[in-house]
Motif scaffolding. Structure first.
Motif, PDB file in Angstrom:
ATOM      1  N   CYS A  84      -1.963   1.539  -0.268  1.00  0.00           N
ATOM      2  CA  CYS A  84      -0.579   0.994  -0.246  1.00  0.00           C
ATOM      3  C   CYS A  84       0.564   1.410   0.783  1.00  0.00           C
ATOM      4  O   CYS A  84       1.203   0.651   1.171  1.00  0.00           O
ATOM      5  CB  CYS A  84       0.228   0.463  -1.878  1.00  0.00           C
ATOM      6  SG  CYS A  84      -1.406  -0.190  -2.871  1.00  0.00           S
ATOM      7  N   GLY A 141       0.541  -1.260   3.041  1.00  0.00           N
ATOM      8  CA  GLY A 141       1.667  -2.631   2.813  1.00  0.00           C
ATOM      9  C   GLY A 141       2.420  -1.930   3.503  1.00  0.00           C
ATOM     10  O   GLY A 141       3.658  -2.897   3.696  1.00  0.00           O
ATOM     11  N   ASN A 191       3.004   2.544  -7.366  1.00  0.00           N
ATOM     12  CA  ASN A 191       3.004   1.261  -7.373  1.00  0.00           C
ATOM     13  C   ASN A 191       3.533   0.721  -8.516  1.00  0.00           C
ATOM     14  O   ASN A 191       2.660   0.938  -9.355  1.00  0.00           O
ATOM     15  CB  ASN A 191       1.456   1.296  -6.561  1.00  0.00           C
ATOM     16  CG  ASN A 191       1.937   1.301  -4.986  1.00  0.00           C
ATOM     17  OD1 ASN A 191       2.400   1.527  -3.755  1.00  0.00           O
ATOM     18  ND2 ASN A 191       1.219   2.791  -5.193  1.00  0.00           N
ATOM     19  N   VAL A 228      -0.187  -3.778  -5.491  1.00  0.00           N
ATOM     20  CA  VAL A 228      -1.584  -3.572  -5.590  1.00  0.00           C
ATOM     21  C   VAL A 228      -2.978  -4.702  -5.428  1.00  0.00           C
ATOM     22  O   VAL A 228      -3.580  -4.859  -4.752  1.00  0.00           O
ATOM     23  CB  VAL A 228      -2.400  -2.666  -6.845  1.00  0.00           C
ATOM     24  CG1 VAL A 228      -3.294  -2.041  -7.018  1.00  0.00           C
ATOM     25  CG2 VAL A 228      -1.680  -0.990  -6.799  1.00  0.00           C
ATOM     26  N   ILE A 271      -2.344  -6.279  -1.655  1.00  0.00           N
ATOM     27  CA  ILE A 271      -3.281  -5.472  -1.143  1.00  0.00           C
ATOM     28  C   ILE A 271      -4.447  -5.758  -1.309  1.00  0.00           C
ATOM     29  O   ILE A 271      -5.254  -5.650  -0.314  1.00  0.00           O
ATOM     30  CB  ILE A 271      -2.642  -3.564  -0.754  1.00  0.00           C
ATOM     31  CG1 ILE A 271      -1.777  -3.373  -1.046  1.00  0.00           C
ATOM     32  CG2 ILE A 271      -3.853  -2.811  -0.253  1.00  0.00           C
ATOM     33  CD1 ILE A 271      -0.740  -3.400   0.137  1.00  0.00           C
TER      34      ILE A 271
END
Length: 233
Positions: A42, A156, A180, A185, A188
């Motif tokens: 990320c 990210g 995160n 998440v 992503i």
């Protein structure tokens, strides 16, 4: 093919070594069609590059022929981290038409593991990673290697990983513990799925050993359905 002298396994403690063995085994159970795998994260600093390279080395230990590609064309630190002190011709030079594939593939001192370094930073990384030369490279090397592991930039931050994922059989996301949010998440993961790339799972990284059981039991399941491995790298 040229060669480069790098050390990949000497610094692993027993717990980390076994974690990578677990990751390797789960990758192998994904099936023979899962041959080209990209690894992303990320955000920067989650240990993505280390996980990708160690995974490649672990697969090579089983007698498989592995190609590791450093596709982080924007900010790769692999050459410096591995203390490579020779002149390197890399992926960006091949994608720009300056070099041939055989000029950018290096044999390592780990049996069965070859590597393509990123090369000099180009002005157009996303364009290069989505061009026909990258697709041709992967399709040609698919016939030579059992697995191709590709290290990509954090998804990210830039779209490069999604461009790479379009040409891969699967993707693994490296997630640093406590770094995160769940929603980030999931964002992503959805971005990878838009690339028509199968998300194989996630690696929870940099977990405090004292809290490892808590992550596996409760919090890790929030990120993805099944865990591959947990490593402190």
């Amino acid at each position: 093919m040229q060669s480069v002298n790098i050390e990949l396994t000497a610094s692993l403690d027993f717990r980390s070594y076994e974690a990578y063995n677990t990751l390797r085994t789960n990758i192998q159970f994904c099936g023979r069609d899962t041959q080209i795998i990209c690894v992303t994260s990320c955000t920067p600093g989650e240990g993505k590059s280390t996980v990708a390279l160690r995974l490649a080395a672990s697969l090579a230990e089983t007698g498989k022929k592995i190609l590791f590609i450093d596709a982080d064309l924007r900010k790769s630190v692999l050459v410096k981290r591995l203390k490579v002190n020779q002149s390197i011709t890399g992926l960006s030079q091949y994608l720009s038409g300056m070099s041939k594939p055989e000029e950018v593939i290096y044999a390592t001192n780990t049996a069965g593991l070859d590597i393509i370094f990123s090369g000099p930073m180009p002005p157009n990384p996303s364009d290069l990673l989505s061009n026909k030369y990258f697709r041709a490279l992967l399709e040609d090397q698919r016939k030579v290697y059992d697995y191709i592991i590709i290290d990509t930039p954090p998804l990210g931050l830039v779209i490069d990983s999604a461009n790479v994922a379009e040409n891969c059989d699967g993707a693994v996301i490296v997630i640093q513990a406590d770094a995160n949010s769940y929603k980030f998440v999931q964002k992503i993961i959805k971005q990878l799925e838009k690339s028509n790339c199968r998300v194989l799972g996630a690696v929870l990284n940099k977990v405090d050993e004292k809290h490892q059981k808590r992550y596996y039991g409760r919090r890790y399941k929030q990120y993805y359905g099944s865990a591959y491995a947990s490593a402190d790298v």
